[in-house]
Enzyme design. Sequence first.
Site, short mmCIF file in Angstrom:
data_model
loop_
_atom_site.label_atom_id
_atom_site.label_comp_id
_atom_site.label_asym_id
_atom_site.label_seq_id
_atom_site.Cartn_x
_atom_site.Cartn_y
_atom_site.Cartn_z
N ARG A 1 19.53 8.24 -12.40
CA ARG A 1 19.25 6.81 -12.25
C ARG A 1 17.91 6.49 -12.90
O ARG A 1 16.86 6.97 -12.46
CB ARG A 1 19.25 6.40 -10.78
CG ARG A 1 19.01 4.88 -10.61
CD ARG A 1 19.48 4.31 -9.29
NE ARG A 1 18.70 4.75 -8.16
CZ ARG A 1 18.77 4.19 -6.93
NH1 ARG A 1 19.60 3.19 -6.71
NH2 ARG A 1 18.05 4.65 -5.94
N GLU B 1 23.51 -5.05 -7.13
CA GLU B 1 22.58 -5.24 -6.01
C GLU B 1 21.69 -6.46 -6.19
O GLU B 1 20.74 -6.66 -5.43
CB GLU B 1 21.72 -3.99 -5.83
CG GLU B 1 20.94 -3.60 -7.08
CD GLU B 1 20.27 -2.24 -6.95
OE1 GLU B 1 20.27 -1.66 -5.85
OE2 GLU B 1 19.75 -1.75 -7.96
N GLU C 1 14.17 6.24 -9.59
CA GLU C 1 13.86 4.85 -9.26
C GLU C 1 13.44 4.68 -7.81
O GLU C 1 12.37 5.11 -7.41
CB GLU C 1 15.07 3.98 -9.62
CG GLU C 1 14.76 2.50 -9.68
CD GLU C 1 15.63 1.69 -8.75
OE1 GLU C 1 15.50 0.46 -8.77
OE2 GLU C 1 16.43 2.26 -8.00
N ASP D 1 14.16 4.02 1.37
CA ASP D 1 13.54 3.96 0.06
C ASP D 1 13.02 2.54 -0.17
O ASP D 1 12.91 1.76 0.77
CB ASP D 1 14.50 4.42 -1.04
CG ASP D 1 15.73 3.53 -1.18
OD1 ASP D 1 15.75 2.42 -0.61
OD2 ASP D 1 16.68 3.93 -1.87
N ASP E 1 18.86 -3.85 -1.01
CA ASP E 1 18.35 -4.58 -2.18
C ASP E 1 19.06 -5.91 -2.34
O ASP E 1 18.45 -6.92 -2.68
CB ASP E 1 18.51 -3.73 -3.44
CG ASP E 1 17.19 -3.13 -3.91
OD1 ASP E 1 16.18 -3.86 -3.90
OD2 ASP E 1 17.16 -1.96 -4.29
N ASP F 1 17.58 10.64 -8.89
CA ASP F 1 16.95 9.32 -8.89
C ASP F 1 15.52 9.33 -9.40
O ASP F 1 14.66 10.02 -8.87
CB ASP F 1 16.99 8.76 -7.46
CG ASP F 1 16.59 7.29 -7.42
OD1 ASP F 1 16.75 6.60 -8.43
OD2 ASP F 1 16.13 6.84 -6.36
#
Length: 700
Positions: free
Chosen positions: A319, A411, A253, A608, A439, A251
Site C-alpha cells: 500500500r 474510503e 501508509e 491506525d 476513513d 502498508d
Amino acid sequence: MSERVERGVLQVDAALAEFVESEVLAPLGRDAEAFWSGLTRIIREFGPRNLALLAKRDEIQAKIDRWHAEQRGQPHDPAAYRAFLEEIGYLVPEPAPFTIGTRNVDPEIATMAGPQLVVPVLNARFLLNAANARWGSLYDAYYGTDALEVPAAEGPGFDPRRGAAVIAAGREFLDRIVPLKGTSWLDLQAGQEIALADPAQYVGGTDKGRVFRNNGLHIEVVFDREHPIGKQDKAGIADIRLEAALTTIVDLEDSVAAVDGEDKLAAYRNWLGVIRGDLEAVFQKGGKLVGRELEDDIAVTKLDGETVNLPGRSLLFVRNVGHLMTNPAILMPGNSPIPEGIMDAVITSAIGTLDVEGHARWPNSKAGSIYIVKPKMHGPEECAFTNDLFDAVEDLLDLPRHTIKVGVMDEERRTSANLSACIEAVKDRIVFINTGFLDRTGDEIHTSMRAGPMVRKGAMKNSAWLDAYEKRNVAIGLQHGLSGKAQIGKGMWAAPDRMHAMLAEKSGHLRAGANTAWVPSPTAAVLHALHYHQIDVFEVQKHLPPAPGLDALLTIPLAEGVNWSAEEVAEELDNNCQGLLGYVVRWVDAGVGCSKVPDINDVGLMEDRATLRISSQHLANWLLHGVCSQEQVMDALRRMAAKVDAQNADDPAYRPMAGEWQTHPAFRAACELVFEGVVQPNGYTEPLLHAWREKVKAGA
C-alpha cells in the site's frame, strides 16, 4: 539533516540513493543514471497534476462549505443538494456499461476467497508473521483465544480441560467441512483408512499430514505420534492447519509513521526483504533470542505420485501513500520535497520488478504482476492520475503495460459517489476495491462539516449513508465484472482479543458478497478462514440485489432534533479524546503508526490513522456547531491524558502527558488536530502528525 547526493537535478538522501542503486537497480541490470533521469521526468509531468488535484479538492470543499452556510436554518432539500453536487463536478455522469479488462491476476485475488491482513512495513517481525500467515494452527487459534468461550487455562502449563475442548471443536469442524464416509473424525482410529464422503476433496499427503480442499481453501490434518498432542490422540492427530491469510497488504501508509528519508529507507528495505525472500527478524521472546524468516512452500504428493507445491506465504500487496503528502527523502529543484505517492510508486514498483523478473527466492506473483493498493483517492480524476502514473512507472522500468495492478480504497465520499467512474479509470489494472468505516466516516464528517452537528460516533454505524455505501461497493464491483478477476473487500475487525465475537459477527462480510475482509492478526486470520469454509462467497455474489440508489449514499448523518444531555456530551467527548490521545502519543513520541491501543474501557483495539481522523473530525464538528465548548474539550483532553498515562504506566520509555500541557509534543499535536480540524485538508491528520513527529525526531 541527512547527507544528500546529487542525482541530476534531484537531491537524494544518500543512504536511499545507495540502496536503490546497489540493491534494486544493480540486480535488475538497470542503469542508475537513466533511472534518476526517468524519475525526474515523472516528477515534472505528474507533480503539477498532483498539485492541481489537491487544489481541486480544496475548491470543491470550499463550495460545499458555502452551500451549507447559505442553507443554514432551512430544511435539507436532497434534490437541490444533488443538483448542486452535479453542478460543481463533485458528481460526474455515470459511464456507459463496461467490464474490467484486468489480466494476469493470481488466483488468491481473482478466484479464491479468504482473509486478508494489513501489516505495518516498518516492523519486520510483524511483517514476517503476516507473510507466514498463509497457514496457521486451528488448535493454537482455539486454545489461545476466547473463540470457544472455554474458561481460561489454569496456571502456566497445558490445561487438559481446555485442550479437550479444542480437539472436540477441531473434529466438529472436520466433520462439517470434510466429512468422512460412514464414520466421524471423532471416531477415527490410528492407522484407519481415511475415506471421504466426497473423494474430490482430497489433495494429497505431506511428510506428516493429509491435505484436503473446500471452497478453494486447503486444510492439513497433521498426524504425529511423537507430538505431545498426537501421542495422546486416538487417531494420532497433532494439529489441524488451515490455509488462512491468502493475501497481505504491506502498508507504507496509515499504519506507519514515516516522515523522512530514514523512515522511508527502512520501509523500502523491509519491502525488498520480503519480496526478495531473505527478510529476517531477531527479537526477545520469553527471555530468549528468537529468529524469524519466511516459510517455505508445502510439498504435497497426490494420489498419482505427482508432487505439487502449495504456497507457504501470503500473496503480498504493497500500500503506497495517497496524493496528499510530500517527503524530504528526495528534494526537487528549489528544495521542495517530492510528492510521496510518486516516490512510493516508482521505488516499490522497482522492488516489485525483482519479483516479476525472477530475482526472488520464491515468486510473490506467479502471474507476473505487481500489486499496489492506492488509498485516499477522491473521484475518477484522481484514479485516472494513478493509472497514468503507473503507465509512466512501467515505461521507466521497461515493464509490460498493466504489470502494475491497483487496489482502490473506496474510503472517500467522492469516490463512493462516483465508484463506477473510478473503476472505469483503472479498468485494465484494477484488482481490488475495499470499504473502510473509519476513513470513510472521517470524510463524511469533513465534507458536510458545516451542514450541522453529526450524530454520535457510535450511531454512525446505523446511518443510511453507511448501509448504502457498503452495499453499493459490492454491487457496483459485481456490475463491472470484478467477481473472478479481483477482490471485493470489507474492513477490519479491530478487537484482536475478542475472537468469539468475531466468529459470531464477521461472517456477515461474506454474506454481503465480500471475497476478502481484514483481520488484525495471523490468529484472527485462521479463525476467519472458518467463515470461508462455511460460505461460498462466489455463490453468494450471484444472488445479491442491485445497488441502492445514490440518494441514500448522500444522506448526511445530521443529529436533527437531538438534544443530548450533559452526560451524553461528556461521554462522547471522553471517548473521542481518549482514543485520540492513546494513538497520537505513540505516533508522535515513538513513531508507532499501528498498535493495539486500549480504548476508554481498556479493551485493546488495533488502531491506525483512520481512527484518529474520525475522532478529531467528530470533535471539530461538535465544536463548530456549539454542541460543546473549547473548555469542555480541553477538560476532556486533560482528564483523558491522565487515563492514557495510566494505561501506559508499564512502558519505561513512555513520557507522561499530564501536567505538560504546553510542552508535551503529543498532547499539543492532539489539541491541534481537534481545534484546527475544520481547516485540515479533507480532515486528514498527516500534515500535523508529520510536523510534530519531525520535531520529536529533531530533539525538540
